[in-house]
Design a protein around this motif. Structure first.
Motif, PDB file in Angstrom:
ATOM      1  N   ASP A   1       0.851  -1.190   0.000  1.00 49.13           N
ATOM      2  CA  ASP A   1       0.000   0.000   0.000  1.00 49.13           C
ATOM      3  C   ASP A   1       0.887   1.241   0.000  1.00 49.13           C
ATOM      4  O   ASP A   1       2.099   1.151  -0.064  1.00 49.13           O
ATOM      5  N   ASP A   2       0.273   2.406   0.089  1.00 48.02           N
ATOM      6  CA  ASP A   2       1.022   3.663   0.009  1.00 48.02           C
ATOM      7  C   ASP A   2       1.461   4.182   1.377  1.00 48.02           C
ATOM      8  O   ASP A   2       1.976   5.295   1.480  1.00 48.02           O
ATOM      9  N   LYS A   3       1.270   3.409   2.426  1.00 49.38           N
ATOM     10  CA  LYS A   3       1.573   3.886   3.766  1.00 49.38           C
ATOM     11  C   LYS A   3       3.063   4.098   3.987  1.00 49.38           C
ATOM     12  O   LYS A   3       3.456   4.853   4.875  1.00 49.38           O
ATOM     13  N   ILE A   4       3.908   3.419   3.200  1.00 45.71           N
ATOM     14  CA  ILE A   4       5.349   3.545   3.396  1.00 45.71           C
ATOM     15  C   ILE A   4       5.802   4.986   3.195  1.00 45.71           C
ATOM     16  O   ILE A   4       6.681   5.480   3.904  1.00 45.71           O
ATOM     17  N   ASP A   5       5.189   5.713   2.252  1.00 47.36           N
ATOM     18  CA  ASP A   5       5.581   7.107   2.010  1.00 47.36           C
ATOM     19  C   ASP A   5       5.263   7.981   3.217  1.00 47.36           C
ATOM     20  O   ASP A   5       6.074   8.819   3.610  1.00 47.36           O
ATOM     21  N   ASP A   6       4.090   7.791   3.794  1.00 46.36           N
ATOM     22  CA  ASP A   6       3.730   8.553   4.997  1.00 46.36           C
ATOM     23  C   ASP A   6       4.663   8.217   6.149  1.00 46.36           C
ATOM     24  O   ASP A   6       5.071   9.103   6.913  1.00 46.36           O
ATOM     25  N   LEU A   7       5.003   6.950   6.271  1.00 46.48           N
ATOM     26  CA  LEU A   7       5.895   6.513   7.346  1.00 46.48           C
ATOM     27  C   LEU A   7       7.268   7.164   7.217  1.00 46.48           C
ATOM     28  O   LEU A   7       7.840   7.662   8.193  1.00 46.48           O
TER      29      LEU A   7
END
Length: 306
Positions: free
Chosen positions: A204-210
Motif C-alpha cells: 500500500d502507500d503507507k510507506i511514504d507517509d511513514l
C-alpha cells in the motif's frame, strides 16, 4: 531608470533570440533591429553582454550557436538554481557518481559556473551501481529479492525481501523492505548476492507517509506514534524554527526566546540522539522515561570521565 515593462521587453527579446539560435538560425543584428524595433547598438549589447554566457559566436556578420549546444527552453532561473544545488549535493557523494552526475547536469545546464556550495557527508555507493539498479527495478516491478545480509544480531544469513524504498538517513544508504511481513531496514553496503525473483508482491502507500514522518532510520512500522515534549533554549529554538523536525508542533513560545514543542515518534532512538546532540540547549519534559534514559546515559558518560 528602467521600468518593469522595459525588463519584460528585454527578456522577451532575449528569449526569442535564444530560441532562434537554438533552432539553428543565423541572426543578423540589422534584421533583428527591424523585427524588434530597436537600434543595432541594443542588439550588439544583447549579444556581447546579456548573452555572453552562452556559446554563441559571430561569423560573416551573423550570430550562431555553437554546434552540439542545446538550451532547454522551459528552464527558468529557479530551475537553474535547483540544478546548481543538486550538482553540489552530488559532489558531496564523490566517486564515479559525482563524475557521472556532473556530466549529466552539464548537458542540462550548459554551463560550468556554479555559485552554490554545500557540505554534505553522503556515503559513496558508486561501487554498488549494478546492485542498486537491480534493486530499483525490483521495487518498480514489485518483485521479491533473494540476498545475503549480515548484522551484529543475526550474523550472516539468507533473506527473501519485498523491497520498498532505497533511503538515505544521515548520509548512509539503506533498503527498506518487508521480510516475513515485518518492515526492516538493511544497510545497503552489507547486502550481497542480490537476485531478483519472479515472485510478485503487493504493497500500500503507507510507506511514504511513514518515511515522511520519520526522524531517523530508527522508525518502526505498525506501532502507534507517541508524543515527546521538549524544551528548547534560545539557541535550540532558532535551529528548530529554521529546520523543524517531521511531526514537530510548537506548544508555546516564551518572551525570553525559548519554546516548548512536541514531536511524534515510533521509537525512542528517533529522538534520543537528537536530544544528546543538543545538550544543554534541549531537554525532555515528557515522557519521564525518555528523560530518565537520557539522564542515565549522561551520568554514565560523566562517571567515565573521572
Amino acid at each position: 531608470m528602467a521600468y518593469k515593462h522595459d525588463y519584460d521587453k528585454i527578456l522577451t527579446r532575449l528569449t526569442i533570440i535564444l530560441s532562434k539560435l537554438n533552432d539553428g538560425e543565423s541572426l543578423s543584428e540589422k534584421e533583428l533591429a527591424l523585427e524588434f524595433n530597436v537600434s543595432t547598438k541594443t542588439l550588439q549589447r544583447d549579444f556581447n553582454d546579456r548573452l555572453s554566457s552562452f556559446p554563441i559566436y559571430k561569423e560573416n556578420k551573423k550570430w550562431k550557436m555553437q554546434n552540439g549546444f542545446k538550451i532547454e527552453k522551459t528552464k527558468s532561473l529557479e530551475e537553474q538554481l535547483i540544478l546548481d544545488i543538486i550538482e553540489k549535493m552530488t559532489e558531496s557523494i564523490g566517486g564515479n557518481f559525482a563524475t557521472k552526475s556532473h556530466k549529466l547536469l552539464s548537458k542540462i545546464k550548459n554551463e560550468e559556473f556554479n555559485p552554490i556550495y554545500t557540505k554534505l557527508n553522503i556515503e559513496d555507493i558508486t561501487d554498488r551501481f549494478d546492485d542498486i539498479k537491480l534493486i530499483e527495478h525490483a521495487i518498480k516491478e514489485k518483485k521479491e529479492l533473494e540476498c545475503s545480509y549480515e548484522n551484529d544480531r543475526e550474523g550472516k544469513f539468507q533473506a527473501r525481501l519485498k523491497p520498498l524504498k532505497i533511503v538515505n538517513y544521515e548520509g548512509f544508504w539503506y533498503l527498506v523492505a518487508f521480510r516475513d511481513d515485518y518492515l526492516e531496514k538493511y544497510y545497503l553496503k552489507t547486502l550481497s548476492n542480490i537476485k531478483q525473483t519472479d515472485t510478485v508482491f503487493s504493497t500500500d502507500d503507507k510507506i511514504d507517509d511513514l518515511l515522511n514522518n520519520s526522524l531517523s532510520i530508527w522508525f518502526k512500522a505498525n506501532i502507534d506514534p507517541f508524543t515527546v515534549r521538549l524544551y528548547a533554549d534560545t539557541t535550540a529554538t532558532k535551529y528548530f524554527n529554521r529546520r523543524p523536525l517531521p511531526t514537530q508542533s510548537i506548544e508555546s513560545v516564551h518572551q525570553n526566546g525559548t519554546m516548548e514543542f512536541t514531536v511524534k515518534i515510533t521509537d525512542e532512538m528517533e529522538i534520543i540522539p537528537i536530544i544528546k546532540y543538543w545538550i544543554p540547549h534541549l531537554s525532555v519534559l515528557e515522557p519521564l522515561w525518555i528523560y530518565e534514559m537520557v539522564n542515565e546515559d549522561l551520568q554514565s558518560y560523566l562517571s567515565n570521565q573521572t
